[in-house]
Each structure stands twice: as structure tokens, then as C-alpha cells.
Enzyme design. Structure first.
Site, mmCIF file in Angstrom:
data_model
loop_
_atom_site.group_PDB
_atom_site.id
_atom_site.type_symbol
_atom_site.label_atom_id
_atom_site.label_comp_id
_atom_site.label_asym_id
_atom_site.label_seq_id
_atom_site.Cartn_x
_atom_site.Cartn_y
_atom_site.Cartn_z
ATOM 1 N N GLU A 52 0.812 -1.216 0.000
ATOM 2 C CA GLU A 52 0.000 0.000 0.000
ATOM 3 C C GLU A 52 0.848 1.270 0.000
ATOM 4 O OE1 GLU A 52 -3.264 0.590 -0.266
ATOM 5 O OE2 GLU A 52 -3.951 -1.483 -0.264
ATOM 6 N N ASN A 63 -7.629 8.365 -5.784
ATOM 7 C CA ASN A 63 -8.404 7.306 -6.408
ATOM 8 C C ASN A 63 -9.289 7.857 -7.528
ATOM 9 O OD1 ASN A 63 -7.610 5.100 -4.565
ATOM 10 N ND2 ASN A 63 -8.585 6.402 -3.053
ATOM 11 N N ASP A 65 -12.364 7.662 -7.919
ATOM 12 C CA ASP A 65 -13.641 8.211 -7.455
ATOM 13 C C ASP A 65 -13.491 9.591 -6.809
ATOM 14 O OD1 ASP A 65 -12.507 7.648 -4.977
ATOM 15 O OD2 ASP A 65 -14.099 6.297 -4.333
ATOM 16 N N SER A 67 -11.653 10.244 -4.110
ATOM 17 C CA SER A 67 -11.173 10.117 -2.732
ATOM 18 C C SER A 67 -9.656 9.969 -2.732
ATOM 19 C CB SER A 67 -11.826 8.918 -2.034
ATOM 20 O OG SER A 67 -11.381 7.695 -2.608
ATOM 21 N N ASP A 69 -6.263 8.229 -0.414
ATOM 22 C CA ASP A 69 -5.750 7.352 0.632
ATOM 23 C C ASP A 69 -4.543 8.028 1.266
ATOM 24 O OD1 ASP A 69 -7.618 5.411 -0.182
ATOM 25 O OD2 ASP A 69 -6.209 4.568 -1.622
ATOM 26 N N ASN A 76 -8.581 5.740 3.678
ATOM 27 C CA ASN A 76 -9.353 6.498 2.701
ATOM 28 C C ASN A 76 -10.198 7.584 3.347
ATOM 29 O OD1 ASN A 76 -12.009 6.741 0.921
ATOM 30 N ND2 ASN A 76 -10.288 6.177 -0.396
#
Length: 140
Positions: A52, A63, A65, A67, A69, A76
Site C-alpha cells: 500500500e 483514487n 472516485d 477520494s 488514501d 481512505n
């Protein structure tokens, strides 16, 4: 004048470096164990973090969408931390997940895990589930 400017730049750079940390596998494993992560799950957590964030506390990822992280566990902001985007179930500002103190990160990651297990992280799903996990025996 140029010298004073150079000194200011050097001071500013050294201040920001104190906030960033890339953990070693064993440093992370020990920090997690000391904050209540069971020894049995530590290889999964180490693998998750490796994929990650590459063990970096300052990692971020935007991301598709919209959002983002944040931090070593890639928490998130649509649900878990506050950046004026979505929910804040962990009750912390997302910026707190980008420092070298990972106490809040671990607490929040444990909350995410309690709701969704490791399946909440694509890094774990894609690279760790059902695969050989990091050997952490040398960390203890």
C-alpha cells in the site's frame, strides 16, 4: 541576502524531514505489536503496508472516485479520516496520518479491519491474500 535565503531553505527542509519516515519491516511490526496487533496477523499487516505505501508515512494516492488514501496504511478519506471530503469514522484529520507517529494510523487501521478485514485494502487483496507473507521472525 542569498546566504540568508539559503539558510531559511535549509531550515525549512530539515523541519519537514522530521515529519516523514519510511519504516523498516521490523520497526513497523514492533510498533504494531506494541499497539495491540496480534502476532498471528503481523505478517498480513506487514505485507499490506509493503504494497500500500512501501512503509512510508507520507504516502498518498488519489483514487478514480475522487477520494484519497493517506499514510502508511492508505486510509481512505471517503469514510475514515477528515479532509472535508467524506465521513470521518476514525475521528481524525487525514493530515495526522502523514506524520512519523503512527499511533493514530494503527488505531484507525484496526477500526477499518474490524469492519472489513484485510479485504478493505486492494494491496492486500492483490498481493498478499493466499500468497507467501513476509517472514517476521527476525523482528522479535
Amino acid at each position: 541576502m542569498k546566504f540568508a535565503f539559503a539558510v531559511l531553505i535549509a531550515i525549512a527542509a530539515s523541519c519537514s524531514v522530521g515529519e516523514a519516515k519510511t519504516f523498516t519491516k521490523c520497526e513497523l511490526v514492533k510498533a504494531m505489536y506494541n499497539r495491540g496487533i496480534s502476532k498471528k496477523l503481523l505478517p498480513d499487516w506487514a505485507c499490506l503496508v509493503q504494497w500500500e505505501s512501501s512503509y512510508s508515512t507520507t504516502a498518498t494516492h488519489k483514487n478514480t472516485d475522487g477520494s484519497t488514501d493517506y499514510g502508511i496504511f492508505q486510509i481512505n478519506n471517503a469514510y475514515w479520516c477528515d479532509s472535508h471530503y467524506g465521513s470521518n469514522l476514525c475521528n481524525i484529520p487525514c493530515q495526522n496520518l502523514l506524520t512519523d507517529d503512527i499511533s493514530e494510523d494503527i488505531k484507525c487501521a484496526k477500526m477499518v479491519y474490524s469492519h472489513h478485514g484485510f479485504n478493505a485494502w486492494y494491496g492486500w487483496v492483490d498481493h498478499c491474500r493466499g500468497k507467501a507473507l513476509p517472514d517476521i521472525r527476525e523482528c522479535f
